[in-house]
Design a protein around this motif. Structure first.
Motif, short mmCIF file in Angstrom:
data_model
loop_
_atom_site.label_atom_id
_atom_site.label_comp_id
_atom_site.label_asym_id
_atom_site.label_seq_id
_atom_site.Cartn_x
_atom_site.Cartn_y
_atom_site.Cartn_z
N LEU A 7 4.25 -3.10 15.63
CA LEU A 7 5.45 -2.52 15.03
C LEU A 7 5.08 -1.36 14.12
CD1 LEU A 7 8.46 -2.49 14.41
CD2 LEU A 7 8.08 -4.27 12.73
N LEU A 8 4.05 -1.57 13.32
CA LEU A 8 3.64 -0.50 12.41
C LEU A 8 3.24 0.75 13.18
CD1 LEU A 8 1.59 -2.57 9.84
CD2 LEU A 8 3.81 -1.53 9.49
N ASP A 9 2.64 0.53 14.35
CA ASP A 9 2.17 1.67 15.13
C ASP A 9 3.32 2.57 15.59
OD1 ASP A 9 -0.45 0.99 14.83
OD2 ASP A 9 -0.65 0.08 16.81
N LYS A 17 7.81 12.43 9.67
CA LYS A 17 7.46 11.96 11.02
C LYS A 17 5.99 11.55 11.13
CE LYS A 17 11.59 13.40 12.02
NZ LYS A 17 12.71 12.46 11.86
N GLY A 18 5.38 11.36 10.00
CA GLY A 18 3.97 11.00 9.98
C GLY A 18 3.78 9.49 9.98
N PRO A 19 2.54 9.06 10.08
CA PRO A 19 2.24 7.62 10.08
C PRO A 19 2.50 7.00 8.71
CG PRO A 19 0.20 8.88 9.97
CD PRO A 19 1.33 9.88 10.16
N VAL A 20 2.80 5.73 8.72
CA VAL A 20 3.08 5.01 7.48
C VAL A 20 2.13 3.83 7.35
CG1 VAL A 20 5.50 5.70 7.28
CG2 VAL A 20 4.89 3.70 8.68
N ILE A 29 6.93 -0.24 3.14
CA ILE A 29 6.28 0.69 4.05
C ILE A 29 6.09 1.99 3.30
CG2 ILE A 29 6.45 1.87 6.25
CD1 ILE A 29 6.43 -1.08 6.71
N CYS A 30 4.85 2.41 3.16
CA CYS A 30 4.57 3.56 2.32
C CYS A 30 4.18 4.77 3.15
CB CYS A 30 3.43 3.23 1.36
SG CYS A 30 3.80 1.84 0.28
N CYS A 31 4.71 5.92 2.75
CA CYS A 31 4.25 7.18 3.31
C CYS A 31 3.46 7.89 2.22
CB CYS A 31 5.43 8.04 3.76
SG CYS A 31 4.88 9.67 4.35
N ARG A 32 2.20 8.07 2.48
CA ARG A 32 1.35 8.69 1.47
C ARG A 32 1.59 10.19 1.41
NH1 ARG A 32 -3.79 5.16 3.44
NH2 ARG A 32 -3.42 3.33 2.17
N HIS A 33 2.13 10.73 2.48
CA HIS A 33 2.39 12.17 2.51
C HIS A 33 3.59 12.50 1.62
CE1 HIS A 33 2.42 16.24 4.23
NE2 HIS A 33 3.73 16.12 4.28
N CYS A 34 4.66 11.75 1.79
CA CYS A 34 5.89 12.00 1.03
C CYS A 34 5.90 11.23 -0.29
CB CYS A 34 7.11 11.58 1.85
SG CYS A 34 7.23 12.39 3.44
N LEU A 35 4.95 10.29 -0.44
CA LEU A 35 4.93 9.42 -1.61
C LEU A 35 6.27 8.68 -1.75
CD1 LEU A 35 2.94 11.54 -4.22
CD2 LEU A 35 2.13 9.65 -2.81
#
Ligand SMILES: [Zn+2]
Length: 64
Positions: A7-9, A17-20, A29-35
């Motif tokens: 699911l995470l994949d 639209k990046g990986p989380v 669920i964290c997006c390190r790009h958008c913080l």
């Protein structure tokens, strides 16, 4: 019960639209790009920018 890696994949940040990354202890669920951290409710990730909270920097995070 943890979210499956499969699911995470397929999850992606709705903003960039990046990986989380799943933060299991925080149930987010964290997006390190958008913080941004997206909540997980009843094991369903809520991938909505409106529902996400900003990841704080050096402590003292959270709205007043
Ligand atoms: Zn993002």
């Amino acid at each position: 019960m943890a979210l499956s890696q499969d699911l995470l994949d397929i999850l992606a940040c709705p903003q960039c639209k990046g990986p989380v990354h799943y933060d299991a202890p925080a149930q987010e669920i964290c997006c390190r790009h958008c913080l941004l951290a997206y909540p997980v409710r009843d094991e369903i990730p809520v991938m909505l920018v409106d529902e996400a909270r900003p990841l704080g920097g050096a402590g003292g995070e959270g709205p007043p």
